[in-house]
Design an enzyme around this catalytic site. Structure first.
Site, PDB file in Angstrom:
ATOM      1  N   GLY A  86      12.033  60.107 -33.262  1.00  0.00           N
ATOM      2  CA  GLY A  86      13.466  59.884 -33.145  1.00  0.00           C
ATOM      3  C   GLY A  86      13.972  58.918 -34.205  1.00  0.00           C
ATOM      4  N   CYS A  87      15.292  58.856 -34.364  1.00  0.00           N
ATOM      5  CA  CYS A  87      15.874  58.050 -35.443  1.00  0.00           C
ATOM      6  C   CYS A  87      15.612  56.557 -35.256  1.00  0.00           C
ATOM      7  CB  CYS A  87      17.367  58.342 -35.567  1.00  0.00           C
ATOM      8  SG  CYS A  87      18.303  58.201 -34.028  1.00  0.00           S
ATOM      9  N   TYR A  88      15.974  56.013 -34.097  1.00  0.00           N
ATOM     10  CA  TYR A  88      15.698  54.599 -33.844  1.00  0.00           C
ATOM     11  C   TYR A  88      14.191  54.322 -33.873  1.00  0.00           C
ATOM     12  CZ  TYR A  88      20.474  53.469 -32.154  1.00  0.00           C
ATOM     13  OH  TYR A  88      21.815  53.232 -32.037  1.00  0.00           O
TER      14      TYR A  88
END
Length: 393
Positions: A178-180
């Site tokens: 995921g991005c985070y």
């Protein structure tokens, strides 16, 4: 209307044939046939654009439930020079036989699509969060719903090339980070090379642009609501906490508590994170910088910045596949603060998927993300610049 219907029918038949021939023709043609499911979303559209420009790939189909029957180039005119074609409703029979399928679907949808395609296509890369956990209980606690395909969790490989790239070659099912989770893990990971110098405890504060929430109609994400505002959300309960923790614990081999406070900023794209690690003994800035640079010496999409020169900003990485990091020793507390920035739609989604696909398929991981003429040469040194007349060289 009838002519357009016939045209679409012929196009659909051609795509079906191309998809079904993909697995048998690849060996002779040497090109990878790819379908993108969820092409109408922000990340999905970015991915179509990147794949369309990839020298080893043919995009043979784009799929989007809400925009089925519409032309991709009408929805995303800025990408019309890269890809044109009608998007279709998801159809496993139409996709069966392609070499690679990329899923860019909402939570709960990608696992169902992966289940329908598993064993019918060469490889599946999921940009969503459905397959990132190793067991259903952890996923259900993080996401707050029953997992739609728990039997796939044990089969999916986690897709964060810089840290777990050795798992990717030939993988049939990959769950992209995921991005985070990407920026947080990349920022913190080198700390474990320092042994007990830093405590195995991580605190993450991160701010994201609105595109991280996806392409959906929601009052809280409207321009009038976001403009001039900055807000925290899902404090202590964000789904990426479990993902960040799982990755860091895998690296260090022990328990790593993770605290995470996400924020939403009135910008379109990008994430800026500061990752705090407590020190057990005094830290030396030069040693810390050397450690982070050594960790990513062979990682083409991670750039470690000397904080004495500058600190990374979102603008530095916008619309690029890079993660920029700057490890800073806090002179007041003695702790380490690592600043990290990525474009959430690129390194946090689409370009990461291409990087993963390259590893899965045995290509140089930079292909399709860096211009071909730059792949085999480094940046020109400063002494190649033009020297003004009369100046010493």
């Amino acid at each position: 209307g009838a002519e357009r219907g016939a045209e679409r029918g012929a196009e659909r038949g051609a795509e079906r044939g191309a998809a079904q021939r993909g697995g048998t023709e690849r060996a002779g043609r040497g090109r990878v046939r790819v379908a993108v499911v969820g092409a109408s979303g922000y990340a999905g559209a970015e991915l179509v654009g990147l794949l369309a420009g990839h020298p080893e790939v043919d995009v043979v189909g784009t799929f989007a439930h809400s925009y089925a029957g519409q032309a991709f180039e009408r929805l995303f005119p800025r990408l019309r020079h890269l890809h044109r074609g009608v998007m279709h409703a998801f159809d496993p029979d139409l996709i069966a036989g392609v070499d690679l399928v990329c899923l860019a679907l909402p939570q709960g949808k990608s696992a169902l699509a992966a289940k329908a395609l598993h064993g019918r296509v060469g490889h599946i890369i999921d940009l969503g969060g459905d397959l990132r956990m190793r067991n259903a209980r952890t996923w259900e606690h993080a996401y707050g719903q029953t997992h739609p395909a728990p039997e796939l969790l044990g089969e999916a490989v986690y897709g964060l090339p810089e840290l777990f790239g050795d798992d990717l070659p030939g993988a049939r099912l990959v769950a992209c980070a995921g991005c985070y989770a990407t920026v947080a893990q990349l920022a913190a990971a080198p700390a474990f090379a320092l042994g007990t110098t830093l405590r195995p405890k991580v605190r993450v504060h991160a701010t994201s642009g609105s595109s991280g929430a996806g392409r959906k109609a929601e009052v809280a994400l409207g321009f009038s609501e976001l403009s001039g505002d900055l807000r925290a959300y899902r404090v202590g309960s964000h789904q990426h906490v479990a993902e960040i923790r799982a990755g860091l614990e895998r690296l260090c081999g022990g328990d790593v508590p993770v605290g995470f406070t996400p924020h939403l900023a009135p910008i379109e794209r990008g994430i800026l994170a500061d990752v705090v690690l407590e020190a057990n003994r005094p830290l030396h800035a030069a040693t810390i910088l050397a450690t982070w640079r050594a960790a990513y010496r062979d990682s083409p999409f991670v750039r470690v910045v000397d904080p004495a020169d500058r600190l990374p900003s979102v603008r530095d990485v916008a619309r690029t596949p890079y993660c920029d990091l700057a490890p800073v020793v806090d002179s007041q507390t003695g702790d380490l603060v690592v600043i990290g920035v990525i474009d959430n739609l690129m390194k946090g989604a689409a370009s990461q998927a291409v990087q993963v696909a390259n590893r899965v398929l045995g290509f140089d991981e930079r292909v399709g993300l860096i211009p071909a003429d730059l792949l085999n040469r480094a940046a020109k040194p400063a002494n190649t610049a033009i020297t003004p007349p009369g100046a010493s060289s």
